[in-house]
Design a protein around this motif. Structure first.
Motif, PDB file in Angstrom:
ATOM      1  N   GLU A   1       0.855  -1.184   0.000  1.00 45.42           N
ATOM      2  CA  GLU A   1       0.000   0.000   0.000  1.00 45.42           C
ATOM      3  C   GLU A   1       0.892   1.234   0.000  1.00 45.42           C
ATOM      4  OE1 GLU A   1      -3.067   2.300   2.978  1.00 45.42           O
ATOM      5  OE2 GLU A   1      -3.119   0.111   2.972  1.00 45.42           O
ATOM      6  N   TYR A   2       0.604   2.145  -0.918  1.00 46.25           N
ATOM      7  CA  TYR A   2       1.370   3.376  -1.020  1.00 46.25           C
ATOM      8  C   TYR A   2       0.673   4.470  -0.222  1.00 46.25           C
ATOM      9  CZ  TYR A   2       3.508   0.811  -4.817  1.00 46.25           C
ATOM     10  OH  TYR A   2       4.148  -0.148  -5.549  1.00 46.25           O
ATOM     11  N   ILE A   3       1.451   5.227   0.544  1.00 42.64           N
ATOM     12  CA  ILE A   3       0.920   6.293   1.388  1.00 42.64           C
ATOM     13  C   ILE A   3       1.662   7.576   1.053  1.00 42.64           C
ATOM     14  CG2 ILE A   3       0.484   7.045   3.758  1.00 42.64           C
ATOM     15  CD1 ILE A   3       0.896   4.077   4.574  1.00 42.64           C
ATOM     16  N   SER A   4       0.909   8.621   0.734  1.00 42.05           N
ATOM     17  CA  SER A   4       1.561   9.887   0.387  1.00 42.05           C
ATOM     18  C   SER A   4       2.243  10.471   1.620  1.00 42.05           C
ATOM     19  CB  SER A   4       0.554  10.882  -0.196  1.00 42.05           C
ATOM     20  OG  SER A   4      -0.155  11.519   0.838  1.00 42.05           O
ATOM     21  N   PRO A   5       3.331  11.210   1.405  1.00 37.92           N
ATOM     22  CA  PRO A   5       4.031  11.823   2.539  1.00 37.92           C
ATOM     23  C   PRO A   5       3.109  12.724   3.373  1.00 37.92           C
ATOM     24  CG  PRO A   5       5.316  12.049   0.533  1.00 37.92           C
ATOM     25  CD  PRO A   5       3.993  11.493   0.136  1.00 37.92           C
ATOM     26  N   THR A   6       2.247  13.455   2.711  1.00 37.03           N
ATOM     27  CA  THR A   6       1.325  14.338   3.432  1.00 37.03           C
ATOM     28  C   THR A   6       0.389  13.542   4.330  1.00 37.03           C
ATOM     29  OG1 THR A   6       1.420  15.889   1.586  1.00 37.03           O
ATOM     30  CG2 THR A   6      -0.389  16.167   3.134  1.00 37.03           C
ATOM     31  N   VAL A   7      -0.099  12.405   3.845  1.00 43.12           N
ATOM     32  CA  VAL A   7      -1.041  11.597   4.625  1.00 43.12           C
ATOM     33  C   VAL A   7      -0.371  10.992   5.856  1.00 43.12           C
ATOM     34  CG1 VAL A   7      -2.437   9.487   4.599  1.00 43.12           C
ATOM     35  CG2 VAL A   7      -2.621  11.136   2.726  1.00 43.12           C
ATOM     36  N   TRP A   8       0.771  10.342   5.692  1.00 41.27           N
ATOM     37  CA  TRP A   8       1.374   9.699   6.865  1.00 41.27           C
ATOM     38  C   TRP A   8       1.853  10.739   7.868  1.00 41.27           C
ATOM     39  CZ3 TRP A   8       6.367  10.254   8.518  1.00 41.27           C
ATOM     40  CH2 TRP A   8       7.383  10.502   7.592  1.00 41.27           C
ATOM     41  N   ARG A   9       2.363  11.868   7.388  1.00 42.33           N
ATOM     42  CA  ARG A   9       2.799  12.921   8.318  1.00 42.33           C
ATOM     43  C   ARG A   9       1.612  13.547   9.043  1.00 42.33           C
ATOM     44  NH1 ARG A   9       7.061  14.760   3.893  1.00 42.33           N
ATOM     45  NH2 ARG A   9       8.923  13.760   4.755  1.00 42.33           N
ATOM     46  N   SER A  10       0.492  13.707   8.335  1.00 44.48           N
ATOM     47  CA  SER A  10      -0.715  14.250   8.977  1.00 44.48           C
ATOM     48  C   SER A  10      -1.227  13.311  10.060  1.00 44.48           C
ATOM     49  CB  SER A  10      -1.823  14.485   7.944  1.00 44.48           C
ATOM     50  OG  SER A  10      -1.463  15.530   7.084  1.00 44.48           O
ATOM     51  N   ARG A  11      -1.240  12.023   9.770  1.00 38.90           N
ATOM     52  CA  ARG A  11      -1.700  11.034  10.759  1.00 38.90           C
ATOM     53  C   ARG A  11      -0.884  11.102  12.051  1.00 38.90           C
ATOM     54  NH1 ARG A  11      -2.219   5.928   6.726  1.00 38.90           N
ATOM     55  NH2 ARG A  11      -4.261   6.428   5.870  1.00 38.90           N
ATOM     56  N   LEU A  12       0.362  11.498  11.934  1.00 40.54           N
ATOM     57  CA  LEU A  12       1.252  11.567  13.097  1.00 40.54           C
ATOM     58  C   LEU A  12       1.394  12.987  13.642  1.00 40.54           C
ATOM     59  CD1 LEU A  12       4.006   9.089  11.850  1.00 40.54           C
ATOM     60  CD2 LEU A  12       2.148   8.634  13.465  1.00 40.54           C
ATOM     61  N   ASN A  13       0.566  13.907  13.137  1.00 39.95           N
ATOM     62  CA  ASN A  13       0.563  15.309  13.597  1.00 39.95           C
ATOM     63  C   ASN A  13       1.939  15.971  13.497  1.00 39.95           C
ATOM     64  OD1 ASN A  13      -2.233  15.266  14.336  1.00 39.95           O
ATOM     65  ND2 ASN A  13      -1.631  14.052  16.120  1.00 39.95           N
ATOM     66  N   MET A  14       2.610  15.759  12.382  1.00 40.96           N
ATOM     67  CA  MET A  14       3.945  16.318  12.210  1.00 40.96           C
ATOM     68  C   MET A  14       3.929  17.764  11.730  1.00 40.96           C
ATOM     69  SD  MET A  14       6.144  13.107  10.788  1.00 40.96           S
ATOM     70  CE  MET A  14       7.692  13.989  10.894  1.00 40.96           C
ATOM     71  N   PHE A  15       2.815  18.223  11.199  1.00 41.46           N
ATOM     72  CA  PHE A  15       2.750  19.589  10.695  1.00 41.46           C
ATOM     73  C   PHE A  15       2.416  20.535  11.839  1.00 41.46           C
ATOM     74  CE2 PHE A  15       1.528  17.005   6.921  1.00 41.46           C
ATOM     75  CZ  PHE A  15       2.650  17.280   6.151  1.00 41.46           C
ATOM     76  N   ASP A  16       3.193  21.599  11.985  1.00 43.38           N
ATOM     77  CA  ASP A  16       2.963  22.533  13.087  1.00 43.38           C
ATOM     78  C   ASP A  16       2.210  23.797  12.658  1.00 43.38           C
ATOM     79  OD1 ASP A  16       4.857  24.038  11.703  1.00 43.38           O
ATOM     80  OD2 ASP A  16       6.426  23.775  13.211  1.00 43.38           O
ATOM     81  N   GLY A  17       1.792  23.855  11.398  1.00 47.46           N
ATOM     82  CA  GLY A  17       1.014  24.993  10.927  1.00 47.46           C
ATOM     83  C   GLY A  17       1.835  26.161  10.413  1.00 47.46           C
ATOM     84  N   THR A  18       3.154  26.086  10.496  1.00 48.14           N
ATOM     85  CA  THR A  18       3.998  27.171  10.003  1.00 48.14           C
ATOM     86  C   THR A  18       4.508  26.837   8.600  1.00 48.14           C
ATOM     87  OG1 THR A  18       6.072  26.256  10.850  1.00 48.14           O
ATOM     88  CG2 THR A  18       4.776  27.661  12.362  1.00 48.14           C
ATOM     89  N   LYS A  19       4.910  27.873   7.887  1.00 51.90           N
ATOM     90  CA  LYS A  19       5.473  27.667   6.546  1.00 51.90           C
ATOM     91  C   LYS A  19       6.799  26.900   6.644  1.00 51.90           C
ATOM     92  CE  LYS A  19       6.610  30.076   2.297  1.00 51.90           C
ATOM     93  NZ  LYS A  19       6.746  31.361   1.608  1.00 51.90           N
TER      94      LYS A  19
END
Length: 167
Positions: free
Chosen positions: A97-115
């Motif tokens: 199963e292929y998982i986009s970088p955005t999806v797996w990082r979102s699932r793990l709350n890696m984005f902090d909302g900053t640029k």
């Protein structure tokens, strides 16, 4: 018992993780030395197959090719890597199963909302820090261009973990 594999693949270094249920039992980076990308894939093949023979995963979670901001050459190389890994999985009867970088990082709350928090090198360092914290590891960050940086291994762990922990 459910053994799954996480894969963060490229022509120069492929990160592999193996989970038995929710337990990380193995992770590594497979680095190729050849100057020619076809040969680098061949160099990685035997090591990947040995890991598969030892742990017998039934499922592989692999980072999908990120299409945004990629050159045609990078897309070609990553497409070749995906075909290469797909062939290995098919030969060992492993579902992939292929998982986009955005999806797996979102699932793990890696984005902090900053640029800045969306920059590749920032996310790779965060992956190392997260894998170290979650699994009591000592993966190293030496900067985005260092061959000593273990982001491929960290990301292989987190790609699989994003699916395992999300079930």
């Amino acid at each position: 018992m459910s053994v799954v594999m996480g894969i963060d693949a490229s022509t120069t270094c492929t990160g592999i993780s193996i989970f038995n249920n929710k337990n990380l039992v193995y992770s590594t980076e497979i680095r190729a030395k050849s100057d020619e990308w076809h040969q680098r894939l061949i160099e990685q093949k035997d090591q990947i197959e040995e890991i598969i023979k030892k742990y017998e995963p039934i499922m592989a979670y692999m980072e999908d090719v990120p299409l945004e901001s990629r050159s045609s050459k990078n897309l070609l190389l990553l497409g070749a890597v995906h075909g290469f890994i797909f062939d290995i999985c098919v030969n060992f009867d492993i579902k992939i199963e292929y998982i986009s970088p955005t999806v797996w990082r979102s699932r793990l709350n890696m984005f902090d909302g900053t640029k800045d928090g969306r920059k590749r090198e920032v996310l790779k360092e965060k992956a190392i820090l997260m894998a170290n914290k979650l699994f009591n590891l000592k993966l190293e960050w030496h900067g985005p261009k260092s061959k000593k940086t273990q982001d491929d291994q960290a990301e292989a762990i987190l790609i699989a973990w994003s699916k395992i922990n999300n079930k």
